[in-house]
Design a protein around this motif. Sequence first.
Motif, PDB file in Angstrom:
ATOM      1  N   ALA A   1       0.817  -1.219   0.000  1.00 28.20           N
ATOM      2  CA  ALA A   1       0.000   0.000   0.000  1.00 28.20           C
ATOM      3  C   ALA A   1       0.852   1.270   0.000  1.00 28.20           C
ATOM      4  N   GLY A   2       2.156   1.131  -0.233  1.00 23.55           N
ATOM      5  CA  GLY A   2       2.998   2.307  -0.388  1.00 23.55           C
ATOM      6  C   GLY A   2       3.726   2.780   0.853  1.00 23.55           C
ATOM      7  N   ALA A   3       4.011   1.881   1.767  1.00 22.31           N
ATOM      8  CA  ALA A   3       4.755   2.283   2.966  1.00 22.31           C
ATOM      9  C   ALA A   3       6.093   2.913   2.583  1.00 22.31           C
ATOM     10  N   ASP A   4       6.451   3.942   3.310  1.00 25.50           N
ATOM     11  CA  ASP A   4       7.713   4.645   3.099  1.00 25.50           C
ATOM     12  C   ASP A   4       8.798   3.941   3.915  1.00 25.50           C
ATOM     13  N   VAL A   5       9.684   3.209   3.266  1.00 20.51           N
ATOM     14  CA  VAL A   5      10.718   2.437   3.965  1.00 20.51           C
ATOM     15  C   VAL A   5      11.745   3.344   4.632  1.00 20.51           C
ATOM     16  N   ARG A   6      11.723   4.634   4.322  1.00 24.34           N
ATOM     17  CA  ARG A   6      12.632   5.595   4.967  1.00 24.34           C
ATOM     18  C   ARG A   6      12.028   6.197   6.229  1.00 24.34           C
ATOM     19  N   SER A   7      10.775   5.890   6.481  1.00 25.00           N
ATOM     20  CA  SER A   7      10.078   6.416   7.649  1.00 25.00           C
ATOM     21  C   SER A   7      10.806   6.000   8.924  1.00 25.00           C
ATOM     22  N   THR A   8      10.794   6.889   9.916  1.00 27.08           N
ATOM     23  CA  THR A   8      11.491   6.593  11.166  1.00 27.08           C
ATOM     24  C   THR A   8      10.561   6.675  12.371  1.00 27.08           C
ATOM     25  N   ASN A   9      10.927   5.924  13.398  1.00 21.07           N
ATOM     26  CA  ASN A   9      10.159   5.869  14.634  1.00 21.07           C
ATOM     27  C   ASN A   9      10.629   6.941  15.618  1.00 21.07           C
ATOM     28  N   ARG A  10      10.132   6.877  16.823  1.00 24.37           N
ATOM     29  CA  ARG A  10      10.461   7.892  17.837  1.00 24.37           C
ATOM     30  C   ARG A  10      11.932   7.900  18.212  1.00 24.37           C
ATOM     31  N   TYR A  11      12.649   6.833  17.887  1.00 24.32           N
ATOM     32  CA  TYR A  11      14.089   6.764  18.142  1.00 24.32           C
ATOM     33  C   TYR A  11      14.909   7.143  16.913  1.00 24.32           C
ATOM     34  N   GLY A  12      14.213   7.599  15.871  1.00 24.35           N
ATOM     35  CA  GLY A  12      14.902   7.979  14.645  1.00 24.35           C
ATOM     36  C   GLY A  12      15.378   6.786  13.840  1.00 24.35           C
ATOM     37  N   GLY A  13      14.829   5.619  14.112  1.00 24.57           N
ATOM     38  CA  GLY A  13      15.239   4.407  13.410  1.00 24.57           C
ATOM     39  C   GLY A  13      14.205   3.932  12.413  1.00 24.57           C
ATOM     40  N   THR A  14      14.679   3.280  11.377  1.00 22.26           N
ATOM     41  CA  THR A  14      13.790   2.649  10.404  1.00 22.26           C
ATOM     42  C   THR A  14      13.246   1.348  11.009  1.00 22.26           C
ATOM     43  N   ALA A  15      12.283   0.740  10.351  1.00 18.40           N
ATOM     44  CA  ALA A  15      11.716  -0.530  10.820  1.00 18.40           C
ATOM     45  C   ALA A  15      12.768  -1.635  10.871  1.00 18.40           C
ATOM     46  N   LEU A  16      13.792  -1.522  10.033  1.00 19.47           N
ATOM     47  CA  LEU A  16      14.839  -2.547   9.988  1.00 19.47           C
ATOM     48  C   LEU A  16      15.627  -2.630  11.291  1.00 19.47           C
ATOM     49  N   ILE A  17      15.791  -1.524  11.978  1.00 19.48           N
ATOM     50  CA  ILE A  17      16.628  -1.521  13.182  1.00 19.48           C
ATOM     51  C   ILE A  17      15.998  -2.364  14.295  1.00 19.48           C
TER      52      ILE A  17
END
Length: 181
Positions: free
Chosen positions: A77-93
Amino acid sequence: MPSATVSPFEPPALSPEDQADVDRQLILAAKANDPTRVRQLIDAGGNVNAKDDLQDSAFLYAGAEGFNEVLQLTLAAGADVRSTNRYGGTALIPASEHGYVETVSILIAAGTDVDHVNNLGWTALQEAILLNDGGPNQVEVVRQLLEAGADPDIRDVEGRTALQNAERLGFTAIADLLRSS
């Protein structure tokens, strides 16, 4: 007679209040790991990149928690893989931290930056080492990250490389992988 063209599905236009409600419900459905409801809410116009007060989106939460079916739906649905969480990390971290092997594979394939540094000064590679037990899942995550081009020489806030942290923590298999990269 002209042929009818089939347009791709477009969700309904929502008022700002309705959009906010659908987005909130979408995040809650993702947090509940409910792919059926997530799909319904995406079809209803839910934004997979919308964030709640904790800076979680349906995409970020699914990636961080290893909810792979929900993760795949958000990516489609177009998720932005560069998006960051409250810790400034991507989902990969956080996926790497938790040793979610399949999730890490999905996120790497989607193009997530393997060398992104979060607000704590850690990459996915560093978190895979520093915040887990060095077990088989962590070894596999480290292998995947290295194969995807992760830079093992990026230092943490203490000035240590991934290899130095693996050695310091006694994670022999991970240290061996890092030495051979």
